[in-house]
Design an enzyme around this catalytic site. Structure first.
Site, PDB file in Angstrom:
ATOM      1  N   HIS A 106      31.866  37.692  49.209  1.00 11.94           N
ATOM      2  CA  HIS A 106      31.087  38.838  50.008  1.00 11.94           C
ATOM      3  C   HIS A 106      29.795  39.418  49.859  1.00 11.94           C
ATOM      4  CE1 HIS A 106      34.887  41.020  51.142  1.00 11.94           C
ATOM      5  NE2 HIS A 106      35.549  40.780  49.856  1.00 11.94           N
ATOM      6  N   ASP A 141      42.851  35.857  51.879  1.00 11.19           N
ATOM      7  CA  ASP A 141      42.060  36.716  51.056  1.00 11.19           C
ATOM      8  C   ASP A 141      42.912  38.405  52.063  1.00 11.19           C
ATOM      9  OD1 ASP A 141      40.385  39.518  49.393  1.00 11.19           O
ATOM     10  OD2 ASP A 141      39.939  37.734  47.814  1.00 11.19           O
ATOM     11  N   HIS A 143      41.112  40.934  51.453  1.00 13.66           N
ATOM     12  CA  HIS A 143      39.956  41.492  52.460  1.00 13.66           C
ATOM     13  C   HIS A 143      38.767  40.259  53.682  1.00 13.66           C
ATOM     14  CE1 HIS A 143      40.390  43.457  48.658  1.00 13.66           C
ATOM     15  NE2 HIS A 143      39.634  44.415  49.274  1.00 13.66           N
ATOM     16  N   TYR A 269      43.791  41.513  41.749  1.00 14.54           N
ATOM     17  CA  TYR A 269      43.943  42.881  40.853  1.00 14.54           C
ATOM     18  C   TYR A 269      45.379  43.091  40.183  1.00 14.54           C
ATOM     19  CZ  TYR A 269      39.494  42.510  43.382  1.00 14.54           C
ATOM     20  OH  TYR A 269      37.742  41.757  44.223  1.00 14.54           O
TER      21      TYR A 269
END
Length: 396
Positions: A106, A141, A143, A269
């Site tokens: 990111h 991922d 995201h 996570y």
């Protein structure tokens, strides 16, 4: 740490070469990131944080990008590892290189984003481009890999392919199929927007049906694969139903083409599942079969209770909102972009610069001295041979 324990307990370290890379230098980080931003990362600490609050918004600091002790050192360590992995591929020392601490997709040129401060992926791709005409970036991922896409949005030498959750609001809010690139890079950004709850079979079928035609059309010299583990089911921030074997099948399929491969980590996570996944995908890269029962000698084995299994059931927690019709339409939209490519783009490659191996100044000087000595020895040999030849001619 849990990933390392699993890799060691399974004995995978005996099947591969292990390296301790040096940290990325400031100049290496500046090959992508802005000088002002890197200078800020170097100087800011939890102790002097009040001196920099006026630029926090400028560099997107706060919330999911906090300031913590050792921030810059941390960034140079994981970025240095990805850069060294790219060098191993360039030199032919490795055909697959892994850095599970990397994959921070990111981070932008001027700012941090989504727990990412330095974009090690962009740095390693830039390094690979010094040797390879084309590099394919794949992101699984949950995201969208927005930082990498943005960095190469106008380039036809890097194709980005990202499979991720997208509804316009889910972080980072980008990654719809109409984001296709710009300028020379038009049609080289491929996005696969997915809905909640996609299952193993649907994901694998979609991944394979897209990747093979992409490889045929783009013909990359190297592949960078970001294996974010938050696309697994039961992830705290994720929303898919994937199991470790399905996620790993994407790695296995990518590996099967025999193209130099850089494998990176990313999001994830629920640590016990992240570590299981990355240990399993390490075994896939090594072509080693693992017992699904975790080794009894595993330190911190309590973290994997109650099943103590490498492949826990992570599916079925969310409704699969991806209908077959929807997935077919997404695939069609993505593959349509390949029709606009007039073969794989070519680029004139120059002589590879000597610093491609990433030596420090002292090592470069030592190498230069050795070359000078070797050249001198070679010249002496030539002169001696000429002298001997002349003596022979005189005697005749």
């Amino acid at each position: 740490m849990l990933t390392d324990h699993l890799v060691l307990s399974y004995g995978l370290h005996e099947r591969m070469d292990l390296y301790k890379p040096r940290r990325a230098t400031k100049d290496e980080i500046l090959s992508f990131h802005a000088d002002e931003y890197v200078d800020f990362l170097q100087r800011v600490t939890p102790d002097n944080i009040k001196e920099f609050t006026n630029v926090f918004s400028k560099f997107n600091i706060g919330d999911d990008c906090p300031i913590f002790d050792g921030l810059y050192d941390y960034s140079t360590i994981y970025a240095g590892a990805s850069l060294d992995a790219s060098r191993k591929l360039i030199s032919g020392q490795s055909d697959i290189a892994i850095n599970w601490s990397g994959g921070l997709h990111h981070a932008k040129k001027f700012e941090a984003s989504g727990f990412c401060y330095v974009n090690d992926i962009v740095l390693s791709i830039l390094n690979l481009l010094r040797y390879h005409a084309r590099v394919l970036y794949i992101d699984i991922d949950v995201h969208h890999g927005d930082g990498v896409q943005e960095a190469f949005y106008a380039s036809d030498r890097v194709m980005t392919l990202s499979l991720h959750k997208y509804n316009g609001e889910y972080f980072p809010g980008t990654g719809n199929y109409d984001e296709i690139g710009a300028g020379n890079g038009k049609h080289y950004s491929l996005n696969v927007p997915l809905q909640d709850g996609i299952d193993d079979e649907s994901y694998i079928r979609l991944f394979k049906s897209i990747l093979e035609p992409v490889l045929t059309a783009f013909q990359p010299g190297a592949i960078v694969l970001q294996c974010g583990a938050d696309s697994l089911g039961c992830d705290r921030l994720g929303c898919f139903n994937l199991n470790t074997k399905a996620h790993g099948e994407c790695v296995r399929f990518t590996r099967s083409f025999g193209i130099p491969l850089l494998v990176l980590g990313g999001g994830g996570y629920t640590p016990r599942n992240v570590s299981r996944l990355w240990a399993y995908e390490t075994s896939i890269c090594l072509d080693v079969e693992l017992d699904s029962r975790l080794p009894q000698s595993l330190p911190m084995i309590k973290y994997f209770a109650p099943d103590y299994n490498l492949h826990p059931n992570l599916s079925g927690k969310l409704e699969n909102k991806n209908t077959r019709k929807y997935l077919e339409s997404v695939k069609t939209q993505v593959l349509e972009q390949l029709r606009f490519l007039n073969g794989a783009p070519s680029v004139q490659m120059q002589i590879i610069p000597p610093d491609i191996e990433g030596h420090d100044d002292e090592t470069d000087r030592a190498i230069a001295d050795k070359h000078e000595d070797d050249n001198k020895d070679e010249m002496d040999m030539d002169l001696n041979l000429k002298d001997e030849k002349r003596k022979g001619e005189l005697s005749v």
